[in-house]
Design a protein around this motif. Structure first.
Motif, PDB file in Angstrom:
ATOM      1  N   GLU A  73       0.835  -1.211   0.000  1.00 50.38           N
ATOM      2  CA  GLU A  73       0.000   0.000   0.000  1.00 50.38           C
ATOM      3  C   GLU A  73       0.866   1.255   0.000  1.00 50.38           C
ATOM      4  O   GLU A  73       0.607   2.213  -0.745  1.00 50.38           O
ATOM      5  N   ALA A  74       1.930   1.218   0.812  1.00 52.15           N
ATOM      6  CA  ALA A  74       2.823   2.378   0.912  1.00 52.15           C
ATOM      7  C   ALA A  74       3.537   2.617  -0.411  1.00 52.15           C
ATOM      8  O   ALA A  74       3.681   3.758  -0.852  1.00 52.15           O
ATOM      9  N   VAL A  75       3.961   1.536  -1.054  1.00 53.31           N
ATOM     10  CA  VAL A  75       4.663   1.657  -2.343  1.00 53.31           C
ATOM     11  C   VAL A  75       3.727   2.261  -3.387  1.00 53.31           C
ATOM     12  O   VAL A  75       4.107   3.153  -4.151  1.00 53.31           O
ATOM     13  N   ILE A  76       2.467   1.778  -3.400  1.00 56.54           N
ATOM     14  CA  ILE A  76       1.492   2.285  -4.373  1.00 56.54           C
ATOM     15  C   ILE A  76       1.261   3.782  -4.171  1.00 56.54           C
ATOM     16  O   ILE A  76       1.258   4.561  -5.117  1.00 56.54           O
ATOM     17  N   ASN A  77       1.114   4.191  -2.915  1.00 55.37           N
ATOM     18  CA  ASN A  77       0.911   5.615  -2.639  1.00 55.37           C
ATOM     19  C   ASN A  77       2.144   6.433  -3.016  1.00 55.37           C
ATOM     20  O   ASN A  77       2.037   7.594  -3.408  1.00 55.37           O
TER      21      ASN A  77
ATOM     22  N   LYS B  14      14.467  -1.075 -12.080  1.00 51.34           N
ATOM     23  CA  LYS B  14      13.237  -1.793 -12.406  1.00 51.34           C
ATOM     24  C   LYS B  14      12.087  -0.796 -12.472  1.00 51.34           C
ATOM     25  O   LYS B  14      12.064   0.172 -11.728  1.00 51.34           O
ATOM     26  N   MET B  15      11.169  -1.053 -13.399  1.00 51.56           N
ATOM     27  CA  MET B  15       9.995  -0.191 -13.499  1.00 51.56           C
ATOM     28  C   MET B  15       8.887  -0.754 -12.617  1.00 51.56           C
ATOM     29  O   MET B  15       8.527  -1.921 -12.754  1.00 51.56           O
ATOM     30  N   ILE B  16       8.388   0.052 -11.727  1.00 55.99           N
ATOM     31  CA  ILE B  16       7.199  -0.390 -11.015  1.00 55.99           C
ATOM     32  C   ILE B  16       6.057   0.568 -11.345  1.00 55.99           C
ATOM     33  O   ILE B  16       6.247   1.771 -11.449  1.00 55.99           O
ATOM     34  N   GLY B  17       4.909  -0.021 -11.520  1.00 59.69           N
ATOM     35  CA  GLY B  17       3.766   0.795 -11.908  1.00 59.69           C
ATOM     36  C   GLY B  17       2.566   0.505 -11.049  1.00 59.69           C
ATOM     37  O   GLY B  17       2.541  -0.444 -10.270  1.00 59.69           O
TER      38      GLY B  17
ATOM     39  N   ASP C 274       1.817  -6.288  -7.256  1.00 59.05           N
ATOM     40  CA  ASP C 274       3.285  -6.402  -7.312  1.00 59.05           C
ATOM     41  C   ASP C 274       3.803  -6.542  -8.741  1.00 59.05           C
ATOM     42  O   ASP C 274       4.919  -6.138  -9.049  1.00 59.05           O
ATOM     43  N   ALA C 275       2.992  -7.141  -9.637  1.00 60.58           N
ATOM     44  CA  ALA C 275       3.486  -7.465 -10.974  1.00 60.58           C
ATOM     45  C   ALA C 275       3.371  -6.301 -11.958  1.00 60.58           C
ATOM     46  O   ALA C 275       3.883  -6.382 -13.065  1.00 60.58           O
ATOM     47  N   CYS C 276       2.692  -5.228 -11.576  1.00 57.37           N
ATOM     48  CA  CYS C 276       2.461  -4.138 -12.527  1.00 57.37           C
ATOM     49  C   CYS C 276       3.755  -3.412 -12.861  1.00 57.37           C
ATOM     50  O   CYS C 276       4.529  -3.054 -11.983  1.00 57.37           O
ATOM     51  N   ASN C 277       3.996  -3.233 -14.191  1.00 57.81           N
ATOM     52  CA  ASN C 277       5.186  -2.480 -14.598  1.00 57.81           C
ATOM     53  C   ASN C 277       4.817  -1.179 -15.311  1.00 57.81           C
ATOM     54  O   ASN C 277       5.646  -0.540 -15.915  1.00 57.81           O
ATOM     55  N   GLY C 278       3.541  -0.829 -15.262  1.00 54.82           N
ATOM     56  CA  GLY C 278       3.114   0.461 -15.833  1.00 54.82           C
ATOM     57  C   GLY C 278       3.222   0.541 -17.334  1.00 54.82           C
ATOM     58  O   GLY C 278       3.565   1.588 -17.885  1.00 54.82           O
ATOM     59  N   CYS C 279       2.881  -0.546 -18.046  1.00 58.42           N
ATOM     60  CA  CYS C 279       3.043  -0.568 -19.513  1.00 58.42           C
ATOM     61  C   CYS C 279       1.949   0.211 -20.240  1.00 58.42           C
ATOM     62  O   CYS C 279       2.055   0.428 -21.444  1.00 58.42           O
ATOM     63  N   THR C 280       0.872   0.578 -19.589  1.00 54.62           N
ATOM     64  CA  THR C 280      -0.283   1.346 -20.115  1.00 54.62           C
ATOM     65  C   THR C 280      -1.171   0.588 -21.107  1.00 54.62           C
ATOM     66  O   THR C 280      -2.069   1.182 -21.682  1.00 54.62           O
ATOM     67  N   ASN C 281      -0.931  -0.709 -21.313  1.00 54.30           N
ATOM     68  CA  ASN C 281      -1.782  -1.456 -22.247  1.00 54.30           C
ATOM     69  C   ASN C 281      -3.246  -1.433 -21.831  1.00 54.30           C
ATOM     70  O   ASN C 281      -4.134  -1.288 -22.662  1.00 54.30           O
TER      71      ASN C 281
END
Lengths: 255, 77
Positions: A2-6, B3-6, B50-57
């Motif tokens: 949750e913290a990472v998402i925010n 690493k890209m996190i989205g 956790d798996a989202c990399n923000g690819c916008t698809n």
């Protein structure tokens, strides 16, 4: 987590959001309708080119008749099929404006065939966006000129038979033969990659209009999951398997 | 290594639960919720954030433009 998402949800990390050219009205289209995607792509191009106050669209008859509620530009409403004729008048009166029509297959390929062909043949400097889902969606899924062979609709429940119902019409190929057209292409919006390609194609069509090259036609092969009686995901698969062999994607003419 | 996190934000009341985004997501992040929104649609949500990399698809194929995507580059130790 949750913290990472925010932590990520900050304006500087924004990579994709709703464009300001689209209004806040909730679209009346069925879930999964291709119209929404094309509206979005069109709005993004208008925003990117910064032509919101210079663009005038011609709304069609069909589900997208209420398009003026969703895209915040100037609009004119045309009688069924007459959008290219109205767009001709608008472009001739205001050559400094970007004029486009947004039409379905019943509008462009049935009742408006004459207007479409003659506008393209005259080489009117307009953009025609042609949404081809193979049926009349709004009125209950009746057979259209673009219904492919074997495709079921409410007026051909056992599938279209060319002997009885005639042959499907490839409108885009027809228009590509005319000397007045500058850019004729067929795209789709079923995957993210296809949406990107469609965006490039519509952008190119608007650039051609800017350069006074002639008529640009962008056909978007799309789904009508309610009319086809399928889920949105099934409709996309059905389109890939059945529509694309008859309506192959790609540029047909680029002058 | 970077690493890209989205992450995505779904406008729940606008979502019509068409599940095109579920199909478009390459990392299977999105699923339809068991709960419904005000219109009775099972809206999309991040089932596996956790798996989202923000690819916008997902946002590209969304017909109702209800997905906003955020992406950040983070250095992995």
């Amino acid at each position: 987590m949750e913290a990472v998402i925010n932590e990520i949800k900050k304006p500087e990390n924004l990579v994709y959001g709703k464009t300001k050219v689209l209004t806040d009205n909730v679209m009346h289209y069925c879930p999964g309708c291709s119209h929404g995607v094309v509206h979005k792509v069109l709005s993004e191009i208008i925003e990117e080119m910064d032509i919101q106050d210079q663009t005038i669209g011609v709304a069609p008859v069909g589900c997208s008749v209420l398009i003026y509620n969703y895209i915040d530009i100037d609009w004119q409403e045309a009688a069924h099929g007459r959008a290219p004729a109205l767009a001709t008048a608008m472009k001739r009166l205001r050559p400094d404006r970007y004029i486009f029509t947004y039409q379905g297959d019943g509008d462009l390929a049935a009742i408006g065939t004459a207007e479409t062909i003659h506008a393209c043949n005259r080489g009117e400097n307009i953009v025609i966006i042609f949404i081809n889902n193979g049926i009349y969606g709004m009125t209950g899924g009746q057979m259209a000129p673009t219904t492919i062979e074997g495709m079921k609709s409410s007026t051909c429940p056992f599938g279209r038979e060319p002997v009885h119902d005639g042959n499907p019409l490839k409108m885009t190929e027809l228009l590509a033969q005319l000397p007045g057209t500058a850019y004729v292409t067929r795209q789709s919006v079923h995957t993210a990659g296809a949406v990107r390609k469609t965006k490039k194609a519509i952008r190119k069509a608007f650039e051609k209009q800017k350069e006074n090259k002639g008529t640009s036609v962008v056909e978007v092969v799309s789904t009508c999951n309610s009319g086809w009686k399928m889920t949105p995901v099934e409709a996309n698969k059905w389109m890939e398997e059945n529509m694309f062999p008859f309506y192959p994607l790609g540029d047909i003419k680029d002058v | 290594m970077a690493k890209m996190i989205g992450t995505i934000e779904v406008d729940i009341e606008t979502c019509k639960g068409c599940s095109l985004c579920v199909e478009a997501c390459p990392t299977n992040v999105i699923a339809l919720a068991d709960e419904v929104n005000g219109k009775g649609y099972n809206y999309a949500y991040m089932a596996n954030p956790d798996a989202c990399n923000g690819c916008t698809n997902c946002a590209l194929v969304c017909p109702d433009s209800c997905i906003t995507v955020y992406r950040k580059k983070v250095e992995m130790v």
